[in-house]
Design a protein around this motif. Structure first.
Motif, PDB file in Angstrom:
ATOM      1  N   SER A 486     -40.274 -61.744  38.514  1.00  0.00           N
ATOM      2  CA  SER A 486     -40.607 -60.445  37.927  1.00  0.00           C
ATOM      3  C   SER A 486     -40.719 -59.396  39.019  1.00  0.00           C
ATOM      4  O   SER A 486     -41.385 -59.612  40.042  1.00  0.00           O
ATOM      5  CB  SER A 486     -41.920 -60.536  37.154  1.00  0.00           C
ATOM      6  OG  SER A 486     -42.345 -59.244  36.759  1.00  0.00           O
ATOM      7  N   ASP A 487     -40.089 -58.254  38.809  1.00  0.00           N
ATOM      8  CA  ASP A 487     -40.195 -57.156  39.768  1.00  0.00           C
ATOM      9  C   ASP A 487     -41.579 -56.520  39.744  1.00  0.00           C
ATOM     10  O   ASP A 487     -41.890 -55.690  40.597  1.00  0.00           O
ATOM     11  CB  ASP A 487     -39.131 -56.093  39.456  1.00  0.00           C
ATOM     12  CG  ASP A 487     -38.175 -55.889  40.626  1.00  0.00           C
ATOM     13  OD1 ASP A 487     -38.478 -56.402  41.720  1.00  0.00           O
ATOM     14  OD2 ASP A 487     -37.141 -55.234  40.440  1.00  0.00           O
ATOM     15  N   ASN A 488     -42.383 -56.882  38.786  1.00  0.00           N
ATOM     16  CA  ASN A 488     -43.741 -56.345  38.697  1.00  0.00           C
ATOM     17  C   ASN A 488     -44.725 -57.130  39.563  1.00  0.00           C
ATOM     18  O   ASN A 488     -45.887 -56.750  39.681  1.00  0.00           O
ATOM     19  CB  ASN A 488     -44.217 -56.351  37.239  1.00  0.00           C
ATOM     20  CG  ASN A 488     -43.352 -55.465  36.351  1.00  0.00           C
ATOM     21  OD1 ASN A 488     -42.967 -54.377  36.767  1.00  0.00           O
ATOM     22  ND2 ASN A 488     -43.047 -55.940  35.161  1.00  0.00           N
ATOM     23  N   LYS A 489     -44.250 -58.238  40.148  1.00  0.00           N
ATOM     24  CA  LYS A 489     -45.071 -59.023  41.058  1.00  0.00           C
ATOM     25  C   LYS A 489     -44.640 -58.753  42.492  1.00  0.00           C
ATOM     26  O   LYS A 489     -43.477 -58.431  42.754  1.00  0.00           O
ATOM     27  CB  LYS A 489     -44.909 -60.520  40.762  1.00  0.00           C
ATOM     28  CG  LYS A 489     -45.502 -60.992  39.460  1.00  0.00           C
ATOM     29  CD  LYS A 489     -45.340 -62.509  39.359  1.00  0.00           C
ATOM     30  CE  LYS A 489     -45.975 -63.056  38.088  1.00  0.00           C
ATOM     31  NZ  LYS A 489     -45.844 -64.545  38.014  1.00  0.00           N
ATOM     32  N   PRO A 490     -45.572 -58.891  43.452  1.00  0.00           N
ATOM     33  CA  PRO A 490     -45.174 -58.792  44.860  1.00  0.00           C
ATOM     34  C   PRO A 490     -44.122 -59.853  45.188  1.00  0.00           C
ATOM     35  O   PRO A 490     -44.151 -60.961  44.641  1.00  0.00           O
ATOM     36  CB  PRO A 490     -46.479 -59.048  45.623  1.00  0.00           C
ATOM     37  CG  PRO A 490     -47.562 -58.766  44.643  1.00  0.00           C
ATOM     38  CD  PRO A 490     -47.025 -59.124  43.292  1.00  0.00           C
TER      39      PRO A 490
END
Length: 711
Positions: A486-490
């Motif tokens: 996910s691009d929402n995670k580092p």
């Protein structure tokens, strides 16, 4: 003439341009007799066919054998069954009565069914048919014609249906074939898994949903596997029973024709797999025991239960050669990959799985010269009647001469495809820490193809996508490909490493290792799941019998970065033509820095494989003076990288020899990054995204990884 004299005669047989073979590879002169012998068997077969029937007529026998409608709506039925004492045709058209064939010479059987009094065909479209054979043992066997053109799976069994659609439903080509590509960028696909739905994808769905993706990605050829009918969907096309029947699991023959026609309209060539080394041992609706005899079309040898064709038999040659012609004529196919050719080349089919520098592995008594002669005959027919055709040999043994012309004593294929390169990448990943990668090993893996024989290469094979194996992504990212994409995670270390090496490995394979490139469906974006078709072993589960394209379409997931990079590489090749350029000149393979540099098609390819070290002001040798600009950077944020390189900067050359090049440039080379540079004096104006135009070829030198040839 006794057999000894006959063998000597074959070993002295004239091969028109055999000296060209020896000039290319002098080691082959030690095996001159073997090369002459296989050429002699091929030429004797070709001459016999031309004298008796003519190769053109001989190869069009799909119109003569089986059950075929004539212009007057009569039907001609013809089969080869030398062990039969009687033969009958029955079906729904005649209330399952036995209509008798007439015996003809050479084990053939014929029957003519006149049209009705109204002039129509007596057998309706999609009528079910069966052949009944009485054997010399008095048995009565129900069989399907080897030439059957349409089979349907009903109640876990295949049934033969007569294919004769109304003229209004017949698909005719409306788009011209694309020109024969000089640079193959192949998208390998299995129709049935080509959607994110837990169902069997159809030809129509593939046409509407997948062909546009292939075009957008920049592939110019689609290679379709598992087209010929098999008893089980889970066979993946490997156990063919009905060679002339496109699998109905995906739709009708007309749907397949429309797929090909649509692809041609997009400028995409279409190839299909053919299994001409072996056939399923299924007797009821396959070739095996067709007339009750164990011989028939086959040798007595078997591999994993499959039967091997006997190429010394006239009717076997007719059947297989006509099979190729059928798909070329009726479906407008552009070419074929001959599957598992390695098993056809040698008497012991279990031994010759790896390339060797010891040519004794390939020649002598272990040669299956009849199989080789058939492959030569097939290439002769295809290239003579269809100059645009593409033929690819799937051969992991790298038999010398596979892709040299027939007149030189070669087998006549256009390209070879094998697993050597992906196997080397997996060996590197399995046996070495990243910081211990050996640049010399990579150099050998990328440049060890046969001299002057075109090779299609891949970074990962389709077999790696199957259950029990590992793709690059699954090897590089492990469980993280399910948890941290996910691009929402580092960005985790594992995902960062996986994305970086996936791009670098695929780019190097595409640009250095061969003359064509192939990608298996879904691997362009790092598909996380293996392929497992439904079967009794998995309780007919379809969860893994699909490709989840929604993953690369989702802007919130990192799969999109791999998809973008794959697209950019293909479009770059379209502009710069490195796949048709001379082999790359490797100027640096630094074991300490873990840096690999080469030139091809006037582009400079720089790879820093070091896991942690970046190099500011790194000197790189270049041949042509001027100013260079980065045209592709795997570390760009658009590709999921860190954006450490300023791509707008130009790099002027400095005169003076460096790494056997006349000039050099200083560049910043970040860790785990690949960069492609072009001289600004040859860069086209108005190029799209990361594409650059062809600016010529580089000069031949002894430092090239593979010996350059004029094709």
């Amino acid at each position: 003439m006794n057999s000894f004299d006959q063998n000597n005669d074959l070993e002295r047989w004239g091969v028109p341009a055999i000296e060209s073979t020896f000039n290319i590879d002098p080691k082959l002169r030690n095996f001159e007799k073997d090369i002459r012998r296989r050429y002699a068997i091929y030429e004797k077969a070709r001459n016999a066919i031309n004298d008796a029937e003519g190769l053109d007529n001989f190869s069009r026998c799909y119109k003569e054998f089986g059950v075929n409608v004539l212009p007057n709506n009569g039907i001609i039925c013809r089969e080869w069954a030398p062990n039969a004492t009687a033969m009958y045709l029955k079906g729904t058209f005649n209330n399952w009565e036995d209509w008798s064939y007439e015996a003809k010479p050479y084990g053939k059987w014929e029957m003519y069914i006149p049209p009705t009094s109204e002039g129509s065909c007596r057998i309706n479209h999609l009528s079910e048919l069966l052949i009944v054979i009485e054997t010399k043992k008095g048995e009565k066997l129900e069989r399907v014609s080897p030439w059957a053109k349409y089979m349907v799976e009903e109640n876990n069994a295949l049934k033969w249906k007569f294919w004769n659609p109304p003229r209004r439903d017949v698909v005719l080509p409306t788009n011209r074939r694309p020109k024969k590509p000089t640079r193959l960028r192949i998208y390998e696909a299995h129709i049935g898994i080509a959607s994110n739905r837990c169902e069997v994808t159809t030809y129509r769905q593939f046409t509407e949903e997948v062909l546009p993706r292939i075009r957008e990605l920049g592939y110019n050829c689609v290679m379709l596997m598992a087209i010929q009918e098999t008893p089980q969907y889970s066979d993946m096309g490997r156990n063919v029973t009905n060679f002339f029947a496109p699998s109905s699991r995906f739709g009708s023959p007309e749907d397949l024709k429309q797929l090909i026609n649509t692809a041609h309209g997009m400028g995409i060539t279409v190839m299909m797999d053919v299994e001409h080394g072996q056939a399923s041992d299924h007797a009821r609706f396959g070739l095996n025991m067709f007339d009750g005899s164990a011989e028939g079309y086959f040798h007595d040898r078997k591999t994993h239960g499959n039967r091997h064709f006997d190429y010394t038999k006239w009717e076997v040659l007719r059947f297989l050669i006509s099979n190729l012609r059928y798909f070329m004529d009726e479906f407008n196919m552009d070419g074929f990959r001959f599957n598992d050719v390695t098993t056809m080349l040698y008497q012991d089919r279990s031994k010759h799985g790896q390339p060797s520098d010891d040519y004794r592995q390939y020649f002598g008594i272990q040669m299956d010269v009849e199989s080789m002669a058939y492959l030569m005959l097939a290439n002769d027919m295809l290239h003579n009647f269809y100059p645009h055709v593409l033929t690819v040999a799937e051969d992991n043994s790298e038999m010398p001469g596979m892709c040299r012309p027939l007149r030189e004593g070669g087998l006549g294929f256009d390209y070879r495809l094998g697993n050597a390169v992906p196997n080397k990448w997996m060996k590197l990943l399995n046996e070495n820490r990243d910081e211990d990668w050996n640049m010399g090993f990579i150099f050998h893996a990328m440049t060890s193809q046969r001299k002057c024989e075109k090779a299609i290469v891949m970074a990962e094979s389709r077999d790696q996508s199957m259950k029990g194996n590992e793709t690059l992504v699954s090897k590089l990212m492990r469980h993280e490909m399910y948890e941290n994409m996910s691009d929402n995670k580092p960005m985790s270390h594992g995902i960062d490493r996986g994305l970086s090496l996936h791009k670098m490995i695929r780019l190097m394979t595409h640009t250095l290792a061969g003359d064509g490139y192939v990608n298996f469906i879904g691997n362009e974006f790092g598909h996380p799941d293996h392929v497992e078709l439904p079967s009794i072993e998995n309780n007919w589960n379809r969860d893994l019998a699909r490709r989840r394209f929604e993953l690369c379409d989702d802007e919130q997931l990192r799969y999109k970065y791999l998809w973008r990079f794959d697209k950019s590489v293909n479009h770059l090749e379209e502009k710069y033509n490195w796949l048709s350029a001379r082999p790359g000149f490797v100027s640096r393979k630094d074991e300490t820095d873990k840096v690999f540099v080469f030139e091809r098609a006037n582009l400079i390819f720089l790879f820093n494989f070091h896991p942690t070290k970046s190099y500011p002001g790194y000197r790189v040798g270049v041949d042509k003076a001027g100013s260079y600009k980065i045209i592709l950077d795997s570390d760009e944020k658009y590709f999921g990288g860190h954006g450490r390189v300023e791509t707008s900067v130009e790099f002027p050359t400095k005169t003076g020899s460096f790494d056997n090049r006349s000039n050099s440039v200083l560049v910043y080379l970040p860790s785990r990054t690949a960069i492609v540079m072009a001289n600004t004096s040859t860069q086209p104006t108005g190029y799209y995204n990361y594409n650059v135009a062809d600016s010529g070829t580089i000069q031949t030198t002894t430092s090239y990884g593979r010996v350059p040839c004029h094709w």
